[in-house]
Structure formats: C-alpha cells, structure tokens
Design a protein around this motif. Sequence first.
Motif, PDB file in Angstrom:
ATOM      1  N   GLY A  18      45.906  45.988   1.477  1.00 47.36           N
ATOM      2  CA  GLY A  18      45.744  44.775   1.346  1.00 47.36           C
ATOM      3  C   GLY A  18      44.132  44.284   1.550  1.00 47.36           C
ATOM      4  N   ARG A  19      43.602  44.933   2.234  1.00 45.22           N
ATOM      5  CA  ARG A  19      42.149  44.914   2.650  1.00 45.22           C
ATOM      6  C   ARG A  19      41.150  45.545   1.953  1.00 45.22           C
ATOM      7  N   GLU A  20      41.633  46.278   0.977  1.00 48.68           N
ATOM      8  CA  GLU A  20      40.546  47.431   0.447  1.00 48.68           C
ATOM      9  C   GLU A  20      39.304  46.574  -0.498  1.00 48.68           C
ATOM     10  N   ALA A  21      39.548  45.561  -1.055  1.00 50.95           N
ATOM     11  CA  ALA A  21      38.443  44.634  -1.714  1.00 50.95           C
ATOM     12  C   ALA A  21      37.444  44.218  -0.745  1.00 50.95           C
ATOM     13  N   GLU A  22      37.994  43.897   0.337  1.00 52.21           N
ATOM     14  CA  GLU A  22      37.092  43.470   1.309  1.00 52.21           C
ATOM     15  C   GLU A  22      36.167  44.283   2.075  1.00 52.21           C
ATOM     16  N   PHE A  23      37.078  45.524   2.265  1.00 50.00           N
ATOM     17  CA  PHE A  23      36.475  46.779   2.900  1.00 50.00           C
ATOM     18  C   PHE A  23      35.269  47.205   1.931  1.00 50.00           C
ATOM     19  N   GLU A  24      35.627  47.314   0.570  1.00 47.78           N
ATOM     20  CA  GLU A  24      34.368  47.767  -0.272  1.00 47.78           C
ATOM     21  C   GLU A  24      33.423  46.890  -0.270  1.00 47.78           C
ATOM     22  N   GLU A  25      33.484  45.539  -0.297  1.00 46.38           N
ATOM     23  CA  GLU A  25      32.301  44.711   0.053  1.00 46.38           C
ATOM     24  C   GLU A  25      31.734  45.007   1.037  1.00 46.38           C
ATOM     25  N   ALA A  26      32.206  45.160   2.260  1.00 52.30           N
ATOM     26  CA  ALA A  26      31.456  45.423   3.417  1.00 52.30           C
ATOM     27  C   ALA A  26      30.898  46.397   3.548  1.00 52.30           C
ATOM     28  N   PHE A  27      31.432  47.676   2.756  1.00 50.87           N
ATOM     29  CA  PHE A  27      30.899  49.062   2.545  1.00 50.87           C
ATOM     30  C   PHE A  27      29.433  48.760   1.936  1.00 50.87           C
ATOM     31  N   ALA A  28      29.387  47.885   0.596  1.00 54.50           N
ATOM     32  CA  ALA A  28      28.316  47.775  -0.002  1.00 54.50           C
ATOM     33  C   ALA A  28      27.271  47.228   0.807  1.00 54.50           C
ATOM     34  N   GLU A  29      27.735  46.258   1.796  1.00 54.53           N
ATOM     35  CA  GLU A  29      26.643  45.713   2.615  1.00 54.53           C
ATOM     36  C   GLU A  29      26.151  46.603   3.813  1.00 54.53           C
ATOM     37  N   ALA A  30      27.099  47.658   4.170  1.00 54.04           N
ATOM     38  CA  ALA A  30      26.513  48.507   5.241  1.00 54.04           C
ATOM     39  C   ALA A  30      25.854  49.811   4.597  1.00 54.04           C
ATOM     40  N   ARG A  31      25.993  50.206   3.452  1.00 58.24           N
ATOM     41  CA  ARG A  31      25.615  51.101   2.793  1.00 58.24           C
ATOM     42  C   ARG A  31      23.979  51.429   3.237  1.00 58.24           C
ATOM     43  N   PRO A  32      23.101  50.568   3.024  1.00 57.28           N
ATOM     44  CA  PRO A  32      21.627  50.599   3.091  1.00 57.28           C
ATOM     45  C   PRO A  32      21.388  50.995   4.644  1.00 57.28           C
ATOM     46  N   ILE A  33      22.192  50.569   5.809  1.00 56.09           N
ATOM     47  CA  ILE A  33      22.013  50.776   6.819  1.00 56.09           C
ATOM     48  C   ILE A  33      21.928  52.403   6.922  1.00 56.09           C
ATOM     49  N   ILE A  34      22.873  53.083   6.545  1.00 56.63           N
ATOM     50  CA  ILE A  34      22.945  54.316   6.895  1.00 56.63           C
ATOM     51  C   ILE A  34      21.833  55.203   6.093  1.00 56.63           C
ATOM     52  N   GLU A  35      21.649  54.698   4.749  1.00 55.62           N
ATOM     53  CA  GLU A  35      20.631  55.296   3.964  1.00 55.62           C
ATOM     54  C   GLU A  35      19.148  55.332   4.496  1.00 55.62           C
ATOM     55  N   ARG A  36      18.993  54.314   5.419  1.00 54.65           N
ATOM     56  CA  ARG A  36      17.639  54.353   5.949  1.00 54.65           C
ATOM     57  C   ARG A  36      17.340  55.380   7.265  1.00 54.65           C
ATOM     58  N   MET A  37      18.573  56.014   7.598  1.00 56.01           N
ATOM     59  CA  MET A  37      18.431  56.772   8.873  1.00 56.01           C
ATOM     60  C   MET A  37      17.815  58.170   8.509  1.00 56.01           C
ATOM     61  N   PRO A  38      16.930  58.412   9.735  1.00 56.73           N
ATOM     62  CA  PRO A  38      16.211  59.917   9.553  1.00 56.73           C
ATOM     63  C   PRO A  38      17.482  60.964   9.564  1.00 56.73           C
ATOM     64  N   GLY A  39      17.276  61.808   8.293  1.00 54.50           N
ATOM     65  CA  GLY A  39      18.192  63.037   8.402  1.00 54.50           C
ATOM     66  C   GLY A  39      19.326  62.549   7.244  1.00 54.50           C
ATOM     67  N   PHE A  40      19.469  61.557   6.991  1.00 55.84           N
ATOM     68  CA  PHE A  40      20.397  61.031   5.878  1.00 55.84           C
ATOM     69  C   PHE A  40      19.842  61.658   4.621  1.00 55.84           C
ATOM     70  N   GLN A  41      20.934  62.273   3.746  1.00 64.60           N
ATOM     71  CA  GLN A  41      20.444  62.926   2.509  1.00 64.60           C
ATOM     72  C   GLN A  41      21.246  61.913   1.219  1.00 64.60           C
ATOM     73  N   ARG A  42      22.441  61.842   1.336  1.00 66.90           N
ATOM     74  CA  ARG A  42      23.313  61.214   0.477  1.00 66.90           C
ATOM     75  C   ARG A  42      24.914  60.917   0.597  1.00 66.90           C
ATOM     76  N   LEU A  43      25.516  60.057  -0.001  1.00 62.03           N
ATOM     77  CA  LEU A  43      26.956  60.084   0.488  1.00 62.03           C
ATOM     78  C   LEU A  43      27.750  59.565  -0.917  1.00 62.03           C
ATOM     79  N   SER A  44      28.896  59.832  -0.665  1.00 63.09           N
ATOM     80  CA  SER A  44      30.047  59.198  -1.581  1.00 63.09           C
ATOM     81  C   SER A  44      31.000  58.766  -1.072  1.00 63.09           C
ATOM     82  N   LEU A  45      31.551  57.761  -1.386  1.00 63.57           N
ATOM     83  CA  LEU A  45      32.782  57.005  -1.053  1.00 63.57           C
ATOM     84  C   LEU A  45      34.041  56.924  -2.204  1.00 63.57           C
ATOM     85  N   SER A  46      35.030  57.489  -2.066  1.00 59.62           N
ATOM     86  CA  SER A  46      36.100  57.602  -3.048  1.00 59.62           C
ATOM     87  C   SER A  46      37.411  57.126  -2.466  1.00 59.62           C
ATOM     88  N   ARG A  47      37.973  56.471  -3.580  1.00 57.37           N
ATOM     89  CA  ARG A  47      39.103  55.785  -3.263  1.00 57.37           C
ATOM     90  C   ARG A  47      40.542  56.748  -3.641  1.00 57.37           C
TER      91      ARG A  47
END
Length: 98
Positions: free
Chosen positions: A13-42
Amino acid sequence: MILEHVVLPVIPGREAEFEEAFAEARPIIERMPGFQRLSLSRGVESPASYLLLVHWDSVEAHEVGFRGSAGYRRWAELLHPFYDPFPVVEHFAEVHRA
C-alpha cells in the motif's frame, strides 16, 4: 566491480510513496565516490517487492564510503521507514557475462 543486491520488502500500500522517496534519494547515492550505476525494479508477481542492484567500484565504497557518509543518513531517513522486514544486503563479484 562489485554488485550490491537487495530485495526491498516495501509495506503493501506504500509502493507509490516509496517510489517518490526513492526518486528523491537517488541523487544522494549517485554522488558517492565509487558509485557506478543502479537499477530499481518492481516485482511483477509481488508488487510490494523491489530489487535494487547497485554497481560499486568496491565493497568498501559501499560499506565504508556510502554507509559512513552524511548522505547515507538522509538516504536512511527517506527509505528505511518503508521496509518490513528490513532487507538483507549482499555483494557479488562477476564470474561470467554474456
């Protein structure tokens, strides 16, 4: 290269809310040294289950660099309230590729 593998059990029941939060969180991990890429699948059969795959330069880039950062604290604030139970994180080193 290291592949982080995590199945994220989101509270039904919280899937849409989670996906919105993930979109906000994604730039945080993308800026980390050593990060290459990610994928999120449902999940198709289990739509409250997500698969997160993150490619890192090393386990240390994830475990020490990212998890030890202020950015990780914000990541956790945004995403951890959605999980039940808390997910298990595993790292994999590639053996074969086609």
